[in-house]
Design an enzyme around this catalytic site. Sequence first.
Site, PDB file in Angstrom:
ATOM      1  N   SER A 206       0.815  -1.209   0.000  1.00 47.82           N
ATOM      2  CA  SER A 206       0.000   0.000   0.000  1.00 47.82           C
ATOM      3  C   SER A 206       0.852   1.265   0.000  1.00 47.82           C
ATOM      4  CB  SER A 206      -0.878  -0.037   1.245  1.00 47.82           C
ATOM      5  OG  SER A 206      -1.569   1.176   1.425  1.00 47.82           O
ATOM      6  N   TYR A 455      -4.125   7.958 -11.408  1.00 46.81           N
ATOM      7  CA  TYR A 455      -5.293   7.483 -10.659  1.00 46.81           C
ATOM      8  C   TYR A 455      -6.525   8.102 -11.294  1.00 46.81           C
ATOM      9  CZ  TYR A 455      -8.012   6.341  -6.419  1.00 46.81           C
ATOM     10  OH  TYR A 455      -8.931   5.834  -5.529  1.00 46.81           O
TER      11      TYR A 455
END
EC number: 2.5.1.26
Lengths: 536, 536
Positions: A206, A455
């Site tokens: 992450s 993103y």
Amino acid sequence: MRRWNGWGDDSIQAHLAPEALDFLQQQLGQPKRPQDASLEAVCAQIERDQPSRFGGALAHPLIDIRPEARLRSSYGQSLGDWIQLRFGQVARVSDGVAFPESRAQVRELLDWAAAHNVLVIPCGGATSVVGHLLAPAGETRPVLTLNLTRLRALTDLNREAQLATFEAGVLGPDLEAQLRAHGFTLGHFPQSFEYASLGGWVVTRSSGQQSLRYGRAENWFAGGTLLTPGAELNIPPLPASAAGPDLREWVLGSEGRFGVLTDVTVRVTRLPEEERFIGIFLPSWDAGLAAVRELAQTKTPLSMMRLANAVETLTTLKLAGHAGQIAWLERYLGWRGCGEGKVLLFIGLTGSRAQVANAQAEALGIVRQFGGVSTGQMLGKKWAAKRFAGVYLRNALWEAGYMVDTMETAIPWGGTTAMVNAIENAGREALAGFGERCHAYTHLSHVYSSGSSVYSTFVFRLGATAEESHARWWALKTAICKAMVAQGGTISHQHGVGKDHAPYLGVEKGAAGLAAIDAAIQHFDPKGVLASGNLR
Amino acid sequence: MRRWNGWGDDSIQAHLAPEALDFLQQQLGQPKRPQDASLEAVCAQIERDQPSRFGGALAHPLIDIRPEARLRSSYGQSLGDWIQLRFGQVARVSDGVAFPESRAQVRELLDWAAAHNVLVIPCGGATSVVGHLLAPAGETRPVLTLNLTRLRALTDLNREAQLATFEAGVLGPDLEAQLRAHGFTLGHFPQSFEYASLGGWVVTRSSGQQSLRYGRAENWFAGGTLLTPGAELNIPPLPASAAGPDLREWVLGSEGRFGVLTDVTVRVTRLPEEERFIGIFLPSWDAGLAAVRELAQTKTPLSMMRLANAVETLTTLKLAGHAGQIAWLERYLGWRGCGEGKVLLFIGLTGSRAQVANAQAEALGIVRQFGGVSTGQMLGKKWAAKRFAGVYLRNALWEAGYMVDTMETAIPWGGTTAMVNAIENAGREALAGFGERCHAYTHLSHVYSSGSSVYSTFVFRLGATAEESHARWWALKTAICKAMVAQGGTISHQHGVGKDHAPYLGVEKGAAGLAAIDAAIQHFDPKGVLASGNLR
């Protein structure tokens, strides 16, 4: 109480301003509000159609076989998960959930599963967006979910070395609260922070919003314990080592396929003296790109860079409400050279007062060279206040008749704009095949010297049925995954691979790489106790 | 011409000042000057005792079987290597050396070796200090050294992404010269910089003096190509990825056991606008430790921290010559609170003018809190000018009758002082067993938020014979390795494992870790073509 079919606590209700709904309707057409299934109906369906196989000879005192527990541990937060839950058409749930409270219980359950031909899927905060928690298609063995969230203690704190050891199931807010009591922070703040677990962050590699200062999981994961089906891998928290392969890296990204991570030692920092987030507008996407690249390549010590493209910038301003203030802001920005096509960059400044002041001066000096106009901390404070609230908007959007999906990758500089275009176009074209429109926009959430993450967010209308909604989503996702790897990007910059992205892993790893990963799986888990279908 | 039995180019002769020799004689007693064997005699011995097995059916046009080539590629720079070479008692040399000039030739040689039951040992700049290049004891197969130093081209430079791809055999100065022509630097400067190769840095996880800014090999190694005996592993230079295990990490630290690294993509930086090295004295070891820990934990953006303990500080001042100036300096330092027991810290400042100025202000503000006294750039400039020359002193010391060995580890804060004491004592006690003294001193060459490296130097007298010298060295090395792992340190912070440190790897990796590494070796190299005994 945590929502069973959406994001977050059900006492928190996000609201969309009327102008935001108008804006989306202009973009996408009139939506139909869906009718959600009830938890009771879904549990009844599970009880009826998928009775647990854990009973009789396969009963175990640590395993909970109630439908709601099974349901809650079998789904994450992918759009595919939502479609099943909201429409009440759940596919496969696990046969039971254990909540071990010690490393010894994890070992006991792993051994029991191995002895009884049971598949084990480890689970943390159940925030996966790539299908980690579902039983694999075609699996015939009973499936046990190992929910690790009762393993949440801070078991050691070495203040001098700034090393904290936690049990791996601790969730973000609990972890930060335990550290803050001692004056420390991990500083890992992904958008899923509220429910994601420490162990999950490690095994999916992450990356938090302020990874520029605090590092990705690779950087702060110092060591820990992985219980493999046959052994126990203990990794000491050395500051650095040149002694052969780094075994931390065999835990990072292992996604539950090599073993169950029970203990994690992390590198922490003292709580910063000061923290600021500053909103800066730049006249164009190209100017924004050039500015963040320069900031990264000069190693300007920021804690965050987050660059929205023009459509995301516009969408942020539209969804913010406050039309009057925004109009005033846009007039001012226009005078300063940031008109149509302008982009919004947030930078984070974290550290001692001197560091924050110095870094701010260095950063603003650089962005000015690219036409950047700082708006000070006004927008930055708003962003920071809402950093974990934005994800609640997905609930409100669903209830208004819209699905939201996000896709992320990373690529070296030079390929960024082509990647953004390829991803956004892939999404739009996939939905055009259904006669639907798609509102797509993008930001760079993480910036490196050699490239950045990309993103993208996609908003589109729900179908009338689960099948129709699923078909739209899957077409979009498939098209975008193909576009990402075709452009040379990774199939995941921060979410992991799971089941949804596993078909695309080979483009990045190559045949020799996949064979090596398979050999490691075979070594750690020869019986396939953990053969969840995640990763491979 | 490069020395065959010592460090560096034979036109460079380091000299020890008379007061330096006096100082050492006081510490260690009167040494005996050794008589080195000649290259001709050693080559004749190889020709006679170890004729190459590459001939007849085992001849290959790319393999050089002349004794000098075999000799030069079979030894590195460990003290054990030196003892064999200087005394002219070489143990095992390889049967031949190939200098492949393309990736295809590496593949051809690997395949040829596999087909003919030949062991392959890859070799870069032959600077290993842990015995990488010797054929393993008991090996019965013919041994081929693959010297990669003709693979030295810059094959790609992506200026925008600051990614440079080199063939893996390029040596430090050549690499930097090729980059500098384009305005870039890798910034990787280990003490062995002059002869060490890029590929060697990667497969041994090397760390340069300015790793604080430029990173360890792990940080700048972006991707590349590893030719394994059966396959080709290609790793794309993504800025970051959360897609499963990071295959870069299966190349880093592999020490030639998984394959031969032929191509390396590195993250480079623009040449800095400014660079400074500043010498700072602190009143005591404890004050120095506290200061560097604070600098690291506050993430003060330095490019280097290097803290000498009191004995190393004293030795540096003694060996510098210039007794008059040093006396003046010591008087000044005494007035400022840095008397007996004072320690010397060098910090590096690298970046834009603004960054250097800001970082200097931040750093000096912190060290002052611990009683630090900056001497400005005077000592720092001297250090920088001699940063790659110090290693030539080993030649001069040998010729004066002294051996020098260095040992290095890393450990979390809290254990540093105990580690330094344990290592230095182990060295002294080991030599006391021979009735010999040992001059031991230590610096921290690399500082992290969670701990530091510990780098100790040992000077002691040569024995009358190779056997006597070897016995002293091996006793010292064994005692120190045991002390390092007993204190919880890694067996290598920056030199790799090789053969000399392989027996201690298990303490760090554990049984499960070693089994995993063995499984990877078995996967990549089932026939043992690369079973050099390095690492495992």
